[in-house]
Design a protein around this motif. Structure first.
Motif, short mmCIF file in Angstrom:
data_model
loop_
_atom_site.label_atom_id
_atom_site.label_comp_id
_atom_site.label_asym_id
_atom_site.label_seq_id
_atom_site.Cartn_x
_atom_site.Cartn_y
_atom_site.Cartn_z
N ARG A 1 7.65 -11.14 -42.86
CA ARG A 1 8.62 -10.05 -42.56
C ARG A 1 7.93 -8.68 -43.33
NH1 ARG A 1 14.08 -13.66 -43.98
NH2 ARG A 1 14.38 -14.07 -42.17
N MET A 2 7.27 -8.89 -44.25
CA MET A 2 6.53 -7.77 -44.84
C MET A 2 5.51 -7.19 -43.95
SD MET A 2 7.60 -6.98 -48.27
CE MET A 2 6.07 -6.07 -48.79
N SER A 3 4.92 -8.05 -43.17
CA SER A 3 3.84 -7.45 -42.06
C SER A 3 4.61 -7.16 -40.77
CB SER A 3 2.98 -8.87 -41.66
OG SER A 3 2.51 -9.34 -42.94
N GLY A 4 5.81 -7.02 -40.75
CA GLY A 4 6.71 -6.83 -39.38
C GLY A 4 6.71 -7.68 -38.35
N ILE A 5 6.40 -8.85 -38.75
CA ILE A 5 6.67 -10.26 -37.79
C ILE A 5 7.86 -10.59 -37.99
CG2 ILE A 5 5.75 -12.50 -37.28
CD1 ILE A 5 3.26 -11.48 -38.47
N ARG A 6 8.74 -10.61 -36.79
CA ARG A 6 10.13 -11.15 -36.83
C ARG A 6 10.26 -12.57 -36.93
NH1 ARG A 6 12.05 -8.10 -31.65
NH2 ARG A 6 10.41 -9.37 -31.03
N VAL A 7 11.27 -13.04 -37.56
CA VAL A 7 11.67 -14.38 -37.78
C VAL A 7 13.07 -14.71 -37.44
CG1 VAL A 7 11.70 -16.54 -39.26
CG2 VAL A 7 9.97 -14.71 -39.68
N PRO A 8 13.58 -15.37 -36.48
CA PRO A 8 12.60 -16.17 -35.44
C PRO A 8 11.93 -15.50 -34.23
CG PRO A 8 14.48 -16.84 -35.08
CD PRO A 8 14.82 -15.52 -35.92
N GLU A 9 12.22 -14.41 -34.03
CA GLU A 9 11.95 -13.75 -32.64
C GLU A 9 10.56 -13.79 -32.38
OE1 GLU A 9 15.80 -11.93 -34.27
OE2 GLU A 9 13.71 -12.11 -35.15
N LEU B 1 16.02 -20.18 -44.39
CA LEU B 1 15.17 -21.01 -43.76
C LEU B 1 15.83 -22.28 -43.40
CD1 LEU B 1 12.16 -22.05 -43.37
CD2 LEU B 1 12.36 -22.52 -45.79
N THR B 2 15.58 -22.52 -42.12
CA THR B 2 15.78 -23.93 -41.44
C THR B 2 14.96 -24.98 -42.27
OG1 THR B 2 16.62 -23.05 -39.44
CG2 THR B 2 15.89 -25.39 -39.51
N SER B 3 15.62 -25.98 -42.86
CA SER B 3 14.75 -27.02 -43.74
C SER B 3 15.12 -28.33 -43.81
CB SER B 3 14.55 -26.29 -45.02
OG SER B 3 13.53 -27.10 -46.00
N VAL B 4 14.08 -29.34 -43.75
CA VAL B 4 14.73 -30.60 -43.86
C VAL B 4 15.18 -31.03 -45.22
CG1 VAL B 4 14.01 -32.94 -43.67
CG2 VAL B 4 12.83 -31.18 -42.24
#
Length: 339
Positions: free
Chosen positions: A268-276, A296-299
């Motif tokens: 997110r700090m790098s401008g990468i969208r999660v999960p898009e 966060l989706t997590s086990v």
């Protein structure tokens, strides 16, 4: 008239003083202290009132001579992993119900330190040892388990005969992570692991890698494991390198929330969208994963059940059980916004 106070010249209040103050026998006080079956509430109240009034503390050395100290050593490799708090809390609560006290030692992921701490627990006549997430070898555990009851969490050794293991089914959990990514529509799924180097084959990370490979094979997809530096090293640069890959995968299963949460933050700090732009699945379902800003989706490997089951196993070992038990707890996916 019964004396209400203990002679001030005495160094320590004894069990006889408690019995005298409560008007009961020494054997009766001992039963209350041991939480023995059949103790009436009237007797318990009498004795506990005298214990509190006299500030009586049972002598650990004396109890050891009688065969029990009612103490259990809990050895963890570190306390920075927030997932471990839930395991320890439930383990402690379960032990307390049987009047056992838990004393915690930190091994710092160093086998000689862990071995030394187990030896100290034996020297202090503790009744058993619960070990969480060790990197200590099976050979060393076998040696100590002949001297003291041992139950181990996060150590996959299903053929051990002298100690018990209680684990999340890490291999199945990693397979569930792959299935979760597939269900969300992703097929380009990598795994973010770490350099296993000289890690023993009993570690959870190896089981999770096997589960990832199982899931990808079952889906007919090509597997890809990307490795971060060794545990304990600074991974920030490596995480940023992963995010900058020209062939970065569309989805990634991260071996633990310990790296999955920083990955979300760095993305997110790098401008990468999660999960898009990048879907992320972690493992542990740690408290950090549930924070809305993380999402966060997590086990979920069920920290409470791990702690409770391991403590119950240790208590039965202390009571004399000899047969080895190796328990796998079924994990599940906790869905959130990262997928």
């Amino acid at each position: 008239m019964k004396n209400q106070t203990v002679n001030a010249t005495r160094d320590r209040v004894t069990i006889r003083d408690v019995a005298h103050d409560a008007g009961v026998s020494v054997a009766a006080v001992s039963k209350v202290l041991r939480n023995a079956y059949g103790v009436s509430e009237v007797l318990r109240t009498k004795v506990e009132t005298s214990i509190e009034k006299l500030n009586y503390r049972p002598s650990v050395a004396a109890r050891a001579m009688r065969g029990r100290t009612q103490t259990v050593g809990v050895l963890v490799i570190e306390l920075s992993n927030p997932f471990l708090a839930g395991v320890i809390e439930e383990a402690n609560a379960t032990l307390a119900k049987s009047s056992f006290k838990a004393l915690i030692g930190i091994g710092r992921s160093t086998s000689p330190i862990e071995a030394s701490m187990i030896e100290s627990m034996i020297d202090n006549r503790m009744d058993g040892v619960l070990i969480i997430a060790p990197r200590i070898s099976s050979k060393v555990l076998e040696r100590y388990a002949r001297q003291i009851p041992i139950v181990v969490i996060a150590h996959h050794e299903p053929h051990a005969q002298t100690y018990d293991t209680v684990n999340s089914d890490d291999r199945r959990g990693a397979c569930l992570a792959v299935e979760a990514a597939l269900r969300s529509g992703y097929t380009d799924i990598a795994m973010l692991g770490y350099d296993l180097a000289d890690s023993p084959p009993t570690i959870v990370a190896l089981q999770r890698e096997k589960g990832y490979l199982d899931g990808m094979k079952a889906a007919g997809l090509e597997a890809r494991i990307i490795r971060l530096p060794l545990v304990g090293s600074d991974r920030r640069a490596a995480i940023n390198d992963f995010l900058a890959l020209n062939d970065r995968p569309r989805a990634v299963f991260v071996w633990s929330d310990l790296d999955a949460v920083p990955l979300i933050n760095a993305a997110r700090m790098s401008g990468i969208r999660v999960p898009e732009d990048l879907a992320i699945v972690g493992y542990d379902n740690s408290p950090m994963a549930a924070i809305p800003l993380v999402g966060l989706t997590s086990v979920d490997q069920n920290a409470a059940e791990l702690g409770r089951t391991a403590s119950e196993a240790l208590l039965s070992r202390i009571e004399g059980r000899k047969d080895a038990r190796h328990v796998l707890i079924e994990p599940r996916i906790e869905w959130r916004g990262s997928t």
